[in-house]
Write an enzyme that holds these catalytic residues in place. Sequence first.
Site, PDB file in Angstrom:
ATOM      1  N   VAL A   1      -6.807  -3.827  -6.972  1.00  0.00           N
ATOM      2  CA  VAL A   1      -8.189  -3.368  -6.900  1.00  0.00           C
ATOM      3  C   VAL A   1      -8.793  -3.469  -8.299  1.00  0.00           C
ATOM      4  O   VAL A   1      -8.266  -2.884  -9.254  1.00  0.00           O
ATOM      5  CB  VAL A   1      -8.278  -1.919  -6.397  1.00  0.00           C
ATOM      6  CG1 VAL A   1      -9.731  -1.420  -6.444  1.00  0.00           C
ATOM      7  CG2 VAL A   1      -7.736  -1.804  -4.980  1.00  0.00           C
TER       8      VAL A   1
ATOM      9  N   GLY B   1     -14.547  -0.701   1.492  1.00  0.00           N
ATOM     10  CA  GLY B   1     -14.145  -1.411   0.279  1.00  0.00           C
ATOM     11  C   GLY B   1     -12.748  -1.009  -0.120  1.00  0.00           C
ATOM     12  O   GLY B   1     -11.912  -0.680   0.717  1.00  0.00           O
ATOM     13  N   GLU B   2     -12.457  -1.072  -1.421  1.00  0.00           N
ATOM     14  CA  GLU B   2     -11.154  -0.710  -1.991  1.00  0.00           C
ATOM     15  C   GLU B   2     -10.052  -1.704  -1.639  1.00  0.00           C
ATOM     16  O   GLU B   2      -8.916  -1.532  -2.045  1.00  0.00           O
ATOM     17  CB  GLU B   2     -10.685   0.680  -1.520  1.00  0.00           C
ATOM     18  CG  GLU B   2     -11.616   1.822  -1.782  1.00  0.00           C
ATOM     19  CD  GLU B   2     -11.074   3.150  -1.234  1.00  0.00           C
ATOM     20  OE1 GLU B   2      -9.954   3.166  -0.672  1.00  0.00           O
ATOM     21  OE2 GLU B   2     -11.773   4.164  -1.376  1.00  0.00           O
ATOM     22  N   GLY B   3     -10.331  -2.709  -0.818  1.00  0.00           N
ATOM     23  CA  GLY B   3      -9.282  -3.554  -0.283  1.00  0.00           C
ATOM     24  C   GLY B   3      -8.720  -3.035   1.020  1.00  0.00           C
ATOM     25  O   GLY B   3      -7.724  -3.560   1.527  1.00  0.00           O
TER      26      GLY B   3
END
Length: 341
Positions: free
Chosen positions: A74, A308-310
């Site tokens: 990230v 988000g964040e992966g």
Amino acid sequence: MTETSFTLTALRDLTTISASLPAADTAAGQAAQDRQNQLTKPPGSLGRLEELAAFMATWQGVDCPKIDTAQAVVFAGNHGICAQGVNPYPQEVTAQMVANFEAGGAAINQLCAVNGAQLSVVALDLDRPTADFTQGPAMSEAETLEAMARGAQAVDGSADILVLGEMGIGNSTIAAALACATFGGGAAKWVGPGTGSDAQGVARKVDAIERGLAKHDALKGNFPAFLAALGGREQAAICGAVLAARAKRIPVILDGFICTAAVAPLFGADPALLDHCLVGHASAEPGHRLLLDAMGKEPVLSFDMRLGEGSGAALALGILRSALACHNGMATFAEAGVSDA
């Protein structure tokens, strides 16, 4: 399989670098497909799982690809465009969320743990936001190349798959700007609520992007230059990581709208630069489906996520592992003594 090193000394080189990077091993992909057709099931009955297994084979160069080591990274950055009131949260939240990642308290930590990915977080000069792109370039070429290099350096050459995510207050505006600069269509087409902007907040985002694009109109068609003019450090780092992974023949799972938009300048420079990339999920952010269509990418999942964040990419890793478990573990008709007539 042969690997190459990734070095970039000028953004303009993105338009020609593809020729020096490894290409898909189509023979390995065909061998994987041939194996699929011999497994104890009707051909094609596992649908997308079969395609994912063949995709992995083309980049690992073997008919039975594997994932022993999955790396998740990230990247986090802060953005000068926040001066235009485009986000309901202060930029301090970026650093606070990085601390949460490092402490193991975020969604990405849980999804990486359950899907078997080793997570690291790279904070990119959070105390030094990029410039406001409505006033000038967000980054110089040197700053952009530095961030790309940091992204490239974060890639573990021993990984079998790379999962990419991001964190950065204001970066849904950055994503919409990069998508609009690459594919056109007007800013309003690409802008969504991000982390929860109301109608007025969305209008401010549209206005900021329109002014930014007008400011940098002379760059039209120069996609690498738009990465510097409109992007952020985490977007540049994602591009660097994608290219470094390609040089090492490591397939990539991109996360949602912001990760996909981060590599839009690479696609604009040369669509082949993203041949080794999967998109983990279709974000609920409205511009993401448009972006996927423009890139010709089919997401692995569609779960109405927009964190988000992966997080979507880490979830898709579990599907990819399942695809390879079936591909490698199932018996062929001959091995099982089952007639395939």
